[in-house]
Write an enzyme that holds these catalytic residues in place. Structure first.
Site, PDB file in Angstrom:
ATOM      1  N   ASN A 127      46.132  29.173  -4.441  1.00 34.05           N
ATOM      2  CA  ASN A 127      45.876  29.469  -2.965  1.00 34.05           C
ATOM      3  C   ASN A 127      45.221  30.765  -2.874  1.00 34.05           C
ATOM      4  O   ASN A 127      45.758  31.941  -2.877  1.00 34.05           O
ATOM      5  CB  ASN A 127      47.173  29.626  -2.302  1.00 34.05           C
ATOM      6  CG  ASN A 127      47.238  29.834  -0.829  1.00 34.05           C
ATOM      7  OD1 ASN A 127      46.252  30.312  -0.350  1.00 34.05           O
ATOM      8  ND2 ASN A 127      48.255  29.859  -0.076  1.00 34.05           N
ATOM      9  N   CYS A 132      45.362  32.126   1.671  1.00 29.49           N
ATOM     10  CA  CYS A 132      46.627  32.576   2.730  1.00 29.49           C
ATOM     11  C   CYS A 132      45.967  33.741   3.741  1.00 29.49           C
ATOM     12  O   CYS A 132      45.716  34.917   2.982  1.00 29.49           O
ATOM     13  CB  CYS A 132      47.738  32.897   1.927  1.00 29.49           C
ATOM     14  SG  CYS A 132      49.095  33.598   3.347  1.00 29.49           S
TER      15      CYS A 132
HETATM   16  C1  SIN Z   1      48.998  30.019   3.512  1.00 26.05           C
HETATM   17  O1  SIN Z   1      48.321  30.037   4.651  1.00 26.05           O
HETATM   18  O2  SIN Z   1      48.509  29.712   2.621  1.00 26.05           O
HETATM   19  C2  SIN Z   1      50.635  30.039   3.450  1.00 26.05           C
HETATM   20  C3  SIN Z   1      51.052  30.534   4.695  1.00 26.05           C
HETATM   21  C4  SIN Z   1      52.109  31.806   4.589  1.00 26.05           C
HETATM   22  O3  SIN Z   1      53.125  31.500   3.763  1.00 26.05           O
HETATM   23  O4  SIN Z   1      51.960  32.777   5.092  1.00 26.05           O
END
Ligand code: SIN
Length: 303
Positions: free
Chosen positions: A128, A131
């Site tokens: 990821n 985010c």
């Molecule tokens: C994300 O947007 O990758 C996760 C969302 C979050 O937990 O803020």
């Protein structure tokens, strides 16, 4: 339709159908398992996991909006050890693939969680770098091609599972980041994460989210996501998991025609816990209606 008609392969991992869940909208599947048969899903993509527990952002961190929602959860999660001990045994009871979204504030933290999960019984990792709700890590790595390439290539040194890289739409040209991620060693890409957005409570004269800005998802963003999947599929040669406002089989078919190998259901899970299953059924019905023997036959058919 023959058995394998809907099966797809992401970086050597075969999914029985192209439908998974978007990270953060399905937990680790425990609550949804009370409504649907998790065995039917091609894969379950779990909420972001970090090396150690993260407490997330202050509340309120969810807000409804026209055609979707905003979130600023901030990647709250119980950490890799908890995940390995509690969630993997739960998920492994089911005949579905496990995709683990991983997060970090720094390259070292991303590498640490990848290393902790290297021998875990999971199928794919999803990095990821998109985010929008954290001040370090997340989107800060995903908006600059050199940084994206660097974090991917470093994490690749620690992974044993194929690596999907999750991209942010909050850039001018997503194909530049996609190419950089592939240069760094991404085996597949997933897109899009949320668009940055906000809402204001005009009566209290303050933002609805404590974090002020959050990530916008849901049916309203589907045309943007579809456009980005289409552009990215033309620019790189790795499989794509398309997501962004997909709520049913017809939405999923659009993404597959734009070039996605698989699709993820996100916000729709919140307004329809059956959305994943209905999407699988919808894809199957479409294939029967148009006599499509294999889902591969319609992938990327838009010039
Ligand atoms: C994300 O947007 O990758 C996760 C969302 C979050 O937990 O803020």
């Amino acid at each position: 339709m023959h058995n394998k008609a809907m099966s797809v392969t992401i970086a050597g991992v075969e999914m029985k159908n192209p439908v998974t869940t978007a990270s953060g909208t399905f937990g680790s599947g425990k609550e949804f398992g009370e409504f649907i048969d998790l065995n039917q899903l091609g894969a379950i993509t779990v909420k972001g996991v970090a090396s150690i527990p993260w407490k997330g952002n202050d509340t309120p961190r969810i807000a409804e909006t026209y055609g979707g929602m905003l979130n600023s959860v901030g990647l709250q999660n119980p950490g890799a050890e908890y995940f390995i001990q509690n969630d993997i045994p739960f998920l492994r009871q089911y005949d579905t693939k496990i995709i683990v979204n991983i997060c970090g504030h720094t390259i070292e933290e991303y590498c640490e969680v990848a290393e902790k999960l290297a021998d875990a019984d999971i199928d794919l990792l999803e990095l990821n770098i998109s985010c929008p709700n954290v001040t370090a890590g997340g989107i800060t790595f995903g908006t600059e091609p050199k940084m994206a390439e660097k974090v991917v290539s470093e994490v690749k040194k620690y992974t044993k599972q194929p690596l999907i890289v999750k991209l942010t739409p909050n850039v001018t040209d997503i194909t530049e980041i996609a190419k950089a991620a592939v240069c760094g060693g991404a085996d597949a890409l997933s897109l899009i994460n949320t668009l940055q957005g906000m809402r204001i409570d005009i009566h209290n004269k303050k933002t609805i989210l404590a974090n002020k800005i959050g990530g916008f998802s849901g049916p309203a963003i589907k045309p943007v996501a579809l456009r980005m999947v289409y552009q990215t599929a033309k620019a790189v040669d790795v499989p794509i998991i398309g997501m962004g406002g997909i709520s049913n089989g017809e939405d999923a078919i659009e993404f597959i025609m734009a070039g996605a190998t698989a699709v993820a259901i996100g916000t729709a899970n919140f307004f329809n816990p059956m959305a994943t299953i209905e999407t699988i059924d919808g894809i199957q019905k479409y294939m029967q209606q148009y006599h499509i023997d294999n889902i591969d036959d319609i992938r990327g058919i838009i010039d």
